[in-house]
Each structure stands twice: as structure tokens, then as C-alpha cells.
Design a protein around this motif. Structure first.
Motif, PDB file in Angstrom:
ATOM      1  N   MET A  13       0.852  -1.159   0.000  1.00 48.28           N
ATOM      2  CA  MET A  13       0.000   0.000   0.000  1.00 48.28           C
ATOM      3  C   MET A  13       0.902   1.227   0.000  1.00 48.28           C
ATOM      4  O   MET A  13       1.935   1.257   0.652  1.00 48.28           O
ATOM      5  CB  MET A  13      -0.903  -0.013   1.240  1.00 48.28           C
ATOM      6  N   LYS A  14       0.482   2.250  -0.722  1.00 49.29           N
ATOM      7  CA  LYS A  14       1.190   3.520  -0.753  1.00 49.29           C
ATOM      8  C   LYS A  14       0.174   4.598  -0.398  1.00 49.29           C
ATOM      9  O   LYS A  14      -0.911   4.643  -0.977  1.00 49.29           O
ATOM     10  CB  LYS A  14       1.776   3.754  -2.132  1.00 49.29           C
ATOM     11  N   LEU A  15       0.508   5.457   0.584  1.00 52.08           N
ATOM     12  CA  LEU A  15      -0.416   6.458   1.077  1.00 52.08           C
ATOM     13  C   LEU A  15       0.304   7.790   1.184  1.00 52.08           C
ATOM     14  O   LEU A  15       1.403   7.858   1.723  1.00 52.08           O
ATOM     15  CB  LEU A  15      -0.948   6.046   2.450  1.00 52.08           C
ATOM     16  N   THR A  16      -0.308   8.855   0.676  1.00 51.07           N
ATOM     17  CA  THR A  16       0.212  10.203   0.843  1.00 51.07           C
ATOM     18  C   THR A  16      -0.678  10.917   1.847  1.00 51.07           C
ATOM     19  O   THR A  16      -1.900  10.927   1.696  1.00 51.07           O
ATOM     20  CB  THR A  16       0.228  10.961  -0.497  1.00 51.07           C
ATOM     21  N   ALA A  17      -0.062  11.502   2.883  1.00 47.40           N
ATOM     22  CA  ALA A  17      -0.811  12.168   3.942  1.00 47.40           C
ATOM     23  C   ALA A  17      -0.315  13.600   4.102  1.00 47.40           C
ATOM     24  O   ALA A  17       0.885  13.865   4.014  1.00 47.40           O
ATOM     25  CB  ALA A  17      -0.639  11.416   5.258  1.00 47.40           C
ATOM     26  N   THR A  18      -1.256  14.508   4.341  1.00 42.67           N
ATOM     27  CA  THR A  18      -0.951  15.910   4.623  1.00 42.67           C
ATOM     28  C   THR A  18      -1.491  16.242   6.002  1.00 42.67           C
ATOM     29  O   THR A  18      -2.644  15.916   6.314  1.00 42.67           O
ATOM     30  CB  THR A  18      -1.601  16.842   3.577  1.00 42.67           C
ATOM     31  N   ASN A  19      -0.678  16.878   6.815  1.00 39.17           N
ATOM     32  CA  ASN A  19      -1.113  17.301   8.140  1.00 39.17           C
ATOM     33  C   ASN A  19      -1.630  18.731   8.040  1.00 39.17           C
ATOM     34  O   ASN A  19      -0.857  19.679   7.987  1.00 39.17           O
ATOM     35  CB  ASN A  19       0.043  17.208   9.140  1.00 39.17           C
ATOM     36  N   ASP A  20      -2.956  18.889   8.021  1.00 32.73           N
ATOM     37  CA  ASP A  20      -3.591  20.203   7.962  1.00 32.73           C
ATOM     38  C   ASP A  20      -3.887  20.754   9.351  1.00 32.73           C
ATOM     39  O   ASP A  20      -4.458  21.835   9.474  1.00 32.73           O
ATOM     40  CB  ASP A  20      -4.898  20.131   7.171  1.00 32.73           C
ATOM     41  N   GLY A  21      -3.519  19.999  10.381  1.00 28.53           N
ATOM     42  CA  GLY A  21      -3.808  20.413  11.750  1.00 28.53           C
ATOM     43  C   GLY A  21      -2.762  21.365  12.320  1.00 28.53           C
ATOM     44  O   GLY A  21      -1.836  21.800  11.634  1.00 28.53           O
ATOM     45  N   GLU A  22      -2.913  21.641  13.610  1.00 27.88           N
ATOM     46  CA  GLU A  22      -2.003  22.541  14.310  1.00 27.88           C
ATOM     47  C   GLU A  22      -0.934  21.792  15.089  1.00 27.88           C
ATOM     48  O   GLU A  22       0.030  22.398  15.545  1.00 27.88           O
ATOM     49  CB  GLU A  22      -2.804  23.433  15.264  1.00 27.88           C
ATOM     50  N   ASN A  23      -1.101  20.482  15.268  1.00 25.72           N
ATOM     51  CA  ASN A  23      -0.173  19.678  16.060  1.00 25.72           C
ATOM     52  C   ASN A  23       0.523  18.646  15.178  1.00 25.72           C
ATOM     53  O   ASN A  23      -0.038  18.197  14.184  1.00 25.72           O
ATOM     54  CB  ASN A  23      -0.915  18.949  17.185  1.00 25.72           C
ATOM     55  N   PRO A  24       1.745  18.235  15.563  1.00 23.93           N
ATOM     56  CA  PRO A  24       2.396  17.151  14.831  1.00 23.93           C
ATOM     57  C   PRO A  24       1.594  15.856  14.966  1.00 23.93           C
ATOM     58  O   PRO A  24       0.826  15.682  15.919  1.00 23.93           O
ATOM     59  CB  PRO A  24       3.760  17.006  15.501  1.00 23.93           C
ATOM     60  N   VAL A  25       1.781  14.962  14.002  1.00 19.96           N
ATOM     61  CA  VAL A  25       1.094  13.671  14.000  1.00 19.96           C
ATOM     62  C   VAL A  25       2.152  12.570  13.967  1.00 19.96           C
ATOM     63  O   VAL A  25       3.093  12.620  13.171  1.00 19.96           O
ATOM     64  CB  VAL A  25       0.161  13.549  12.771  1.00 19.96           C
ATOM     65  N   ARG A  26       2.011  11.600  14.845  1.00 15.88           N
ATOM     66  CA  ARG A  26       2.881  10.424  14.829  1.00 15.88           C
ATOM     67  C   ARG A  26       2.334   9.450  13.797  1.00 15.88           C
ATOM     68  O   ARG A  26       1.144   9.133  13.798  1.00 15.88           O
ATOM     69  CB  ARG A  26       2.905   9.775  16.201  1.00 15.88           C
ATOM     70  N   VAL A  27       3.208   9.000  12.902  1.00 22.27           N
ATOM     71  CA  VAL A  27       2.833   8.036  11.863  1.00 22.27           C
ATOM     72  C   VAL A  27       3.542   6.727  12.174  1.00 22.27           C
ATOM     73  O   VAL A  27       4.761   6.688  12.294  1.00 22.27           O
ATOM     74  CB  VAL A  27       3.243   8.547  10.463  1.00 22.27           C
ATOM     75  N   ILE A  28       2.782   5.649  12.330  1.00 21.57           N
ATOM     76  CA  ILE A  28       3.327   4.344  12.678  1.00 21.57           C
ATOM     77  C   ILE A  28       3.036   3.393  11.525  1.00 21.57           C
ATOM     78  O   ILE A  28       1.876   3.123  11.209  1.00 21.57           O
ATOM     79  CB  ILE A  28       2.698   3.807  13.973  1.00 21.57           C
ATOM     80  N   VAL A  29       4.097   2.939  10.867  1.00 22.11           N
ATOM     81  CA  VAL A  29       3.957   2.058   9.711  1.00 22.11           C
ATOM     82  C   VAL A  29       4.181   0.622  10.169  1.00 22.11           C
ATOM     83  O   VAL A  29       5.187   0.310  10.805  1.00 22.11           O
ATOM     84  CB  VAL A  29       4.954   2.454   8.604  1.00 22.11           C
ATOM     85  N   ASP A  30       3.238  -0.261   9.877  1.00 20.19           N
ATOM     86  CA  ASP A  30       3.299  -1.681  10.211  1.00 20.19           C
ATOM     87  C   ASP A  30       3.379  -1.952  11.702  1.00 20.19           C
ATOM     88  O   ASP A  30       3.939  -2.946  12.142  1.00 20.19           O
ATOM     89  CB  ASP A  30       4.431  -2.381   9.467  1.00 20.19           C
ATOM     90  N   LEU A  31       2.823  -1.041  12.505  1.00 21.43           N
ATOM     91  CA  LEU A  31       2.648  -1.230  13.953  1.00 21.43           C
ATOM     92  C   LEU A  31       3.944  -1.509  14.720  1.00 21.43           C
ATOM     93  O   LEU A  31       3.930  -2.215  15.721  1.00 21.43           O
ATOM     94  CB  LEU A  31       1.624  -2.343  14.222  1.00 21.43           C
TER      95      LEU A  31
END
Length: 62
Positions: free
Chosen positions: A1-19
Motif C-alpha cells: 500500500m502507498k499512502l500520501t498524507a498531509t497534516n492540515d492540523g495545528e499539532n504534529p502527527v505520529r505516523v506508525i507504519v506496520d505497527l
């Protein structure tokens, strides 16, 4: 799977790939990144420092 994500929020986001902690990234506000996993992989997101930042074990997966 290939996913492109944009953080439009005000806080950083933790991204966890394959748990696991090896494939752990931080997506800063305003940033866009592409993540890849095997076809049956999991990508989870957790907002850091926001109202959901202190809730354990909650993740959205794609």
C-alpha cells in the motif's frame, strides 16, 4: 500500500507504519509525506499534543 498524507492540523502527527517503532515518523503541521507498506500493511496516525494525544492505543488505519 502507498499512502500520501498531509497534516492540515495545528499539532504534529505520529505516523506508525506496520505497527512497530522502527517505522515511526513525525508529520509536522503543513507537511505532506508518502508512506509505503506491503499490501496487507497498516499505517496508523496519532495526533501529538492535541486533545487526543493522551489517549492510549487509539489509531486510525488505512
Amino acid at each position: 500500500m502507498k499512502l500520501t498524507a498531509t497534516n492540515d492540523g495545528e499539532n504534529p502527527v505520529r505516523v506508525i507504519v506496520d505497527l512497530d517503532d522502527v517505522n515511526d515518523f513525525t508529520l509536522e503541521p503543513g507537511d505532506t509525506q508518502t508512506y509505503e507498506t506491503p499490501p496487507d500493511g497498516v499505517i496508523g496516525f496519532r495526533e501529538l499534543g492535541g486533545p487526543q494525544g493522551d489517549l492510549p492505543g487509539i489509531a486510525d488505519t488505512a
